[in-house]
Design a protein around this motif. Structure first.
Motif, PDB file in Angstrom:
ATOM      1  N   ALA A  97       9.428   2.951  -0.013  1.00 54.25           N
ATOM      2  CA  ALA A  97       8.887   4.081  -1.263  1.00 54.25           C
ATOM      3  C   ALA A  97       7.472   3.707  -1.506  1.00 54.25           C
ATOM      4  O   ALA A  97       6.880   4.605  -1.700  1.00 54.25           O
ATOM      5  N   VAL A  98       7.130   2.511  -1.522  1.00 49.80           N
ATOM      6  CA  VAL A  98       5.538   2.243  -1.852  1.00 49.80           C
ATOM      7  C   VAL A  98       4.902   2.835  -0.494  1.00 49.80           C
ATOM      8  O   VAL A  98       3.799   3.809  -0.941  1.00 49.80           O
ATOM      9  N   ASP A  99       5.185   2.704   0.773  1.00 52.20           N
ATOM     10  CA  ASP A  99       4.787   3.073   1.851  1.00 52.20           C
ATOM     11  C   ASP A  99       4.770   4.675   1.623  1.00 52.20           C
ATOM     12  O   ASP A  99       3.592   5.198   2.205  1.00 52.20           O
ATOM     13  N   ALA A 100       5.843   5.106   1.595  1.00 54.71           N
ATOM     14  CA  ALA A 100       5.872   6.645   1.407  1.00 54.71           C
ATOM     15  C   ALA A 100       5.167   7.627   0.416  1.00 54.71           C
ATOM     16  O   ALA A 100       4.254   8.429   0.562  1.00 54.71           O
ATOM     17  N   ALA A 101       4.758   6.664  -0.796  1.00 49.04           N
ATOM     18  CA  ALA A 101       4.074   7.070  -1.709  1.00 49.04           C
ATOM     19  C   ALA A 101       2.677   7.109  -1.494  1.00 49.04           C
ATOM     20  O   ALA A 101       1.796   8.062  -1.939  1.00 49.04           O
ATOM     21  N   GLY A 102       2.040   6.466  -0.669  1.00 48.14           N
ATOM     22  CA  GLY A 102       0.875   6.331   0.206  1.00 48.14           C
ATOM     23  C   GLY A 102      -0.341   5.967  -0.779  1.00 48.14           C
ATOM     24  O   GLY A 102      -1.464   5.500  -0.134  1.00 48.14           O
ATOM     25  N   SER A 103      -0.356   5.922  -1.983  1.00 48.49           N
ATOM     26  CA  SER A 103      -1.462   5.486  -2.903  1.00 48.49           C
ATOM     27  C   SER A 103      -1.505   4.032  -2.796  1.00 48.49           C
ATOM     28  O   SER A 103      -0.615   3.399  -3.009  1.00 48.49           O
ATOM     29  N   GLU A 104      -2.699   3.574  -2.999  1.00 43.63           N
ATOM     30  CA  GLU A 104      -2.826   1.881  -3.190  1.00 43.63           C
ATOM     31  C   GLU A 104      -2.195   1.548  -4.539  1.00 43.63           C
ATOM     32  O   GLU A 104      -1.598   0.177  -4.611  1.00 43.63           O
ATOM     33  N   SER A 106       0.461   2.458  -5.898  1.00 44.31           N
ATOM     34  CA  SER A 106       2.028   2.510  -5.938  1.00 44.31           C
ATOM     35  C   SER A 106       2.901   1.322  -6.102  1.00 44.31           C
ATOM     36  O   SER A 106       3.712   1.179  -6.884  1.00 44.31           O
ATOM     37  N   SER A 107       2.195   0.251  -5.443  1.00 42.77           N
ATOM     38  CA  SER A 107       2.793  -1.343  -5.924  1.00 42.77           C
ATOM     39  C   SER A 107       2.720  -1.661  -7.287  1.00 42.77           C
ATOM     40  O   SER A 107       3.671  -2.123  -7.842  1.00 42.77           O
ATOM     41  N   GLU A 108       1.532  -1.114  -7.966  1.00 43.23           N
ATOM     42  CA  GLU A 108       1.647  -1.557  -9.252  1.00 43.23           C
ATOM     43  C   GLU A 108       2.496  -0.483 -10.225  1.00 43.23           C
ATOM     44  O   GLU A 108       3.208  -1.076 -11.111  1.00 43.23           O
ATOM     45  N   LEU A 109       2.496   0.796  -9.520  1.00 42.21           N
ATOM     46  CA  LEU A 109       3.715   1.718 -10.252  1.00 42.21           C
ATOM     47  C   LEU A 109       5.089   1.203 -10.297  1.00 42.21           C
ATOM     48  O   LEU A 109       5.696   1.068 -11.133  1.00 42.21           O
TER      49      LEU A 109
END
Length: 155
Positions: A97-104, A106-109
């Motif tokens: 999911a983090v990789d698919a979101a693509g933004s750096e 995403s992990s913090e979200l």
């Protein structure tokens, strides 16, 4: 041409390839050690390490069960093994999911979502404790479980 030309060409090619390989293999650890790695690199390393550790624990539990070590009943062992399998699957889904979101960010979200859920769990347990719905010992055990999971999630 000159004598031993083929050997010189081969040696030069090997030296160039060896240099490229050596630099490529040492660049990421050097960046980390110098503190110049990006947060994406660090987060990926953390996820990879957590995945390897959970897989090693699962492999150990399965091997111990197959060899009859540990002395735990098989039903109990099966519950723990299934928990590790679930955790590994959950980590893989979160990484996807983090990789698919693509933004750096995403992990913090993702961590913010887990933090919100964890805070809600704490609030429910504390309200139940204050109202007398559960004993302090039960509430403490539930809070310990919540805090342990939140630490694992990297809050």
């Amino acid at each position: 041409a000159f004598p031993a030309r083929d050997e010189v060409v081969h040696v030069a090619l090997v030296v160039v390839l060896a240099t490229l390989v050596a630099q490529g293999r040492t660049q990421a650890p050097l960046n980390s050690r110098l503190g110049v790695a990006s947060t994406a690199d660090t987060a990926a390393q953390e996820r990879g390490l957590a995945r390897r550790a959970a897989q090693a624990a699962l492999d150990r539990l399965v091997a111990d069960g197959e060899e009859g070590r540990g002395g735990a009943p098989q039903e109990l062992r099966d519950v723990v093994v299934e928990g590790y399998r679930h955790r590994i699957g959950q980590r893989a889904a979160a990484e996807g999911a983090v990789d698919a979101a693509g933004s750096e960010g995403s992990s913090e979200l993702l961590r913010a979502l887990v933090l919100t859920a964890t805070e809600t769990e704490r609030d429910v347990v504390l309200r139940a404790r204050r109202s007398g719905e559960v004993s302090p010992a039960v509430a403490d055990a539930a809070l310990l479980d919540i805090e342990t999971r939140s630490l694992r999630a990297g809050e």
